[in-house]
Design a protein around this motif. Structure first.
Motif, PDB file in Angstrom:
ATOM      1  N   ASP A  40     -11.487   7.729  19.834  1.00 26.11           N
ATOM      2  CA  ASP A  40     -11.656   6.607  18.553  1.00 26.11           C
ATOM      3  C   ASP A  40     -13.187   6.786  18.448  1.00 26.11           C
ATOM      4  OD1 ASP A  40     -12.565   4.233  17.265  1.00 26.11           O
ATOM      5  OD2 ASP A  40     -10.636   3.481  17.864  1.00 26.11           O
ATOM      6  N   LYS A  41     -13.601   7.078  17.275  1.00 25.28           N
ATOM      7  CA  LYS A  41     -14.993   7.259  16.697  1.00 25.28           C
ATOM      8  C   LYS A  41     -15.864   5.890  17.375  1.00 25.28           C
ATOM      9  CE  LYS A  41     -14.782  10.473  13.001  1.00 25.28           C
ATOM     10  NZ  LYS A  41     -15.406  11.423  13.832  1.00 25.28           N
ATOM     11  N   SER A  42     -15.332   4.752  17.332  1.00 23.79           N
ATOM     12  CA  SER A  42     -16.102   3.696  18.036  1.00 23.79           C
ATOM     13  C   SER A  42     -16.541   3.753  19.281  1.00 23.79           C
ATOM     14  CB  SER A  42     -15.155   2.315  17.860  1.00 23.79           C
ATOM     15  OG  SER A  42     -14.793   2.135  16.300  1.00 23.79           O
ATOM     16  N   PHE A  43     -15.572   4.310  20.339  1.00 19.19           N
ATOM     17  CA  PHE A  43     -16.213   4.600  21.717  1.00 19.19           C
ATOM     18  C   PHE A  43     -16.338   6.136  21.882  1.00 19.19           C
ATOM     19  CE2 PHE A  43     -13.181   1.001  21.183  1.00 19.19           C
ATOM     20  CZ  PHE A  43     -14.122   0.001  21.716  1.00 19.19           C
ATOM     21  N   GLU A  44     -16.739   7.011  21.003  1.00 25.12           N
ATOM     22  CA  GLU A  44     -17.004   8.432  21.191  1.00 25.12           C
ATOM     23  C   GLU A  44     -18.079   8.564  22.284  1.00 25.12           C
ATOM     24  OE1 GLU A  44     -18.890  11.717  18.133  1.00 25.12           O
ATOM     25  OE2 GLU A  44     -16.859  10.943  17.770  1.00 25.12           O
TER      26      GLU A  44
END
Length: 331
Positions: free
Chosen positions: A38-42
């Protein structure tokens, strides 16, 4: 493990992605990033590592707000060469936590396949090769590219463009990345035809080879000798050029022998390892030659190779003389 499984399966553990097609490897890695990270937790769940210590450290850290984390080793050859204890490393990799997907990348297949590191992936069916795609797949690749860019091109001109790129030649190192770079030259056009293809594509070693093999099939001695000289002048090794000349003779001989047996086209393509576009060229060329003379030319190839190994003859003169002999004989 094949590339389709890589896209379908729920991955866990260590995998090796290798081969000549760097574009396909890049696409696969991008797909895995989108699937597992997930890009939010990359920043937490996507990690690039270079050595064993970093790999272990990253594997021992749990993913954040996700079931998986993706670890990428972009240079597997360097990773392997820096290992102090290969057995210890492989033992650890065998038991990597289930929440880790570790991707080892080996572009251009530099890893030594006789060593333990590669064999680990091979034994566990965790190696995925990205080699040249089939003629059908490369046609699909080109069509998708132009469709995405809203560029109109006919199926026959797609085949012509691919043939001119020399991608389908098994004796050339042209990759999809090379082909994509060539396709990008057409972005300013809304519709492409053969004249535009000829004017846009760069004259390079591959296109010189394209012209040379075309001239052999059409038995055009002037063009063949000119392109042979052009390849020599731009630094293409003589031996490599001659391999391609030999391939043309082999294809002619193979086609003519198979046609004598009434072998269907699809089987001829399979036996000779060529696509439909190249088959048309070989078929057309077969009318310019007689079977017995092509067989004789093929036998002479071995003699040429032996002569060059045992004498001090100039290879350029030897190869050029062979071309003259093959192309100047009238049917």
């Amino acid at each position: 493990m094949n590339s389709k499984e890589l896209y379908k399966e729920n991955l866990s553990g260590a995998y090796l992605l290798y081969g000549k097609e760097s574009l396909l490897i890049e696409n696969a890695v991008e797909y895995l990033k989108n699937k597992y990270v997930d890009k939010s937790f990359e920043a937490f769940n996507l990690v690039n590592v270079k050595d064993y210590e970093s790999l272990v450290s990253s594997c021992e850290t749990l993913p954040v707000m996700a079931n998986k984390k993706l670890i990428i080793v972009s240079n597997s050859e360097e990773f392997e060469s820096n290992l102090i204890d290969v057995d210890k490393t492989l033992e650890y990799m065998k038991d990597i936590p289930d929440y880790v997907v570790a991707i080892f990348i080996d572009e251009n297949s530099k890893l030594n396949k006789s060593k333990k590191f590669y064999k680990f992936f091979k034994k566990n069916k965790r190696e995925v090769e990205f080699d040249k795609v089939s003629p059908q797949e490369v046609t699909r690749f080109v069509n998708i590219y132009f469709n995405r860019e809203n560029i109109e091109i006919s199926p026959s001109d797609v085949n012509y463009l691919i043939s001119k790129s020399a991608y389908n030649s098994k004796n050339l190192e042209t990759t999809l990345m090379d082909l994509k770079n060539e396709l990008s030259k057409f972005l300013s056009y809304k519709k492409i035809d053969r004249s535009i293809i000829d004017s846009v594509l760069t004259e390079n070693i591959d296109t010189n080879i394209f012209k040379l093999t075309d001239a052999i099939f059409s038995r055009d001695i002037d063009i063949a000798i000119t392109e042979f000289k052009n390849l020599y002048d731009i630094g293409e090794p003589l031996q490599k050029t001659f391999v391609l000349i030999a391939r043309s003779i082999r294809l002619l001989m193979g086609y003519m022998k198979l046609r004598e047996k009434n072998t269907p086209d699809y089987e001829i393509m399979n036996v000779l390892g060529i696509g439909s576009f190249e088959l048309k060229k070989v078929r057309s060329g077969s009318f310019k030659y007689k079977v017995d003379e092509v067989v004789e030319y093929f036998k002479e190839l071995e003699e040429l190779d032996q002569n060059l190994k045992t004498t001090s003859m100039d290879p350029y003169i030897v190869y050029e003389s062979y071309l003259f002999k093959v192309l100047s004989t009238k049917n």
